[in-house]
Design an enzyme around this catalytic site. Structure first.
Site, PDB file in Angstrom:
ATOM      1  N   TYR A 149      31.492  -9.719  21.554  1.00 46.78           N
ATOM      2  CA  TYR A 149      30.697  -8.633  22.685  1.00 46.78           C
ATOM      3  C   TYR A 149      29.389 -10.656  23.225  1.00 46.78           C
ATOM      4  CZ  TYR A 149      26.043  -6.032  24.383  1.00 46.78           C
ATOM      5  OH  TYR A 149      25.925  -4.920  24.825  1.00 46.78           O
ATOM      6  N   SER A 166      22.509  -8.765  27.984  1.00 46.41           N
ATOM      7  CA  SER A 166      22.641  -8.255  26.847  1.00 46.41           C
ATOM      8  C   SER A 166      21.094 -10.104  26.635  1.00 46.41           C
ATOM      9  CB  SER A 166      23.588  -8.498  25.383  1.00 46.41           C
ATOM     10  OG  SER A 166      22.958  -8.004  24.983  1.00 46.41           O
TER      11      SER A 166
END
Length: 257
Positions: free
Chosen positions: A164, A148
């Site tokens: 995350y 990401s």
């Protein structure tokens, strides 16, 4: 080899985790359209059945395997079923993942371990299993880790995703480390780094910050249903055979601003 042939995936077998919905299903569609035999895995059997029916409607056959990657002892069984169904695994897309929003100072231990287990540990254990049992013996393979843009920077304003972001940064460097080791076996290991795409995982967050994300991105848009497809086909095909250890942002340019 012609340029068209460089992108063909006829007869290749792709295992896509988290392939029952969202970005995973979009990438499965792309690989199937280009000729791949598909194995898609996810936790929920009903969602897998719906995805299988959706793919069949597009003329794409897919084997489904219900599997919880957070239970590491199930990973060899997932590979068993893929190999039994298709004989080999040419392409692994490590897409399944988790998130948990909480301020860093109050972040629960349980949340940290859940995100790290699914976003870092499981992709490594699965890649290790697939490489050892199919790719290294055949001296060929493509591994694509779904990281990401969150792994390339700190939190955006109003976002509390320390686990995350940390896990996706780990996925980027794991990609580099595996590419360094497994290049000797003709295995390409790359990562894609999506920005904000409307998915079940990002729904609540985009309600809060979606407008500001669009405003900051040079292309002034969120990711759409077609925006990962070209990249995943490129990295899964011979068109990318001289590229390894790379992390490709797919984010409308938001990571450069």
């Amino acid at each position: 080899m012609s340029v068209k042939d460089l992108f063909k995936l006829d007869g290749k077998v792709a295992l896509v985790t988290g392939g029952s919905r969202g970005l995973g299903l979009q990438m499965a569609e792309a690989l199937g359209e280009m000729g791949c035999k598909l194995v898609i895995s996810a936790r929920k059997a009903d969602e897998l059945a719906a995805a299988q029916a959706h793919l069949k409607g597009l003329g794409i056959e897919a084997t489904t395997v219900s599997n919880d990657l957070s239970k590491f002892d199930q990973i060899p069984g997932l590979v068993d079923q893929a190999l039994q169904a298709c004989g080999q695994i040419d392409i692994l897309v490590n897409n399944a993942g988790a998130n948990w929003n909480a301020p860093a100072e109050d972040y629960p231990d349980e949340a940290w371990h859940k995100v790290m287990n699914l976003n870092v540990n499981a992709p490594f254990f699965l890649a290790r299993e697939v490489a050892k049992r199919s790719m290294i013996p055949r001296q060929s393979g493509k591994i694509i880790n779904v990281a990401s843009v969150a792994g390339l920077k700190g939190n955006s304003p109003g976002v509390t995703m320390v686990a995350y972001n940390t896990s996706k940064a780990a996925a980027v460097n794991m990609t580099r480390a595996l590419a360094s080791e497994w290049g000797a076996y003709n295995i390409n290991v790359n990562a894609i780094c999506p920005g904000f795409f409307p998915t079940k995982m990002t729904h609540g967050l985009l309600d809060k910050i979606g407008d500001s994300v669009v405003a900051r991105a040079p292309l002034h848009r969120l990711g759409g249903e077609e925006d990962l497809k070209g990249a995943i086909v490129f990295l899964a095909s011979e068109a990318s055979r001289h590229i390894t250890g790379h992390a490709l942002p797919i984010d409308g340019g938001s990571s450069i601003t």
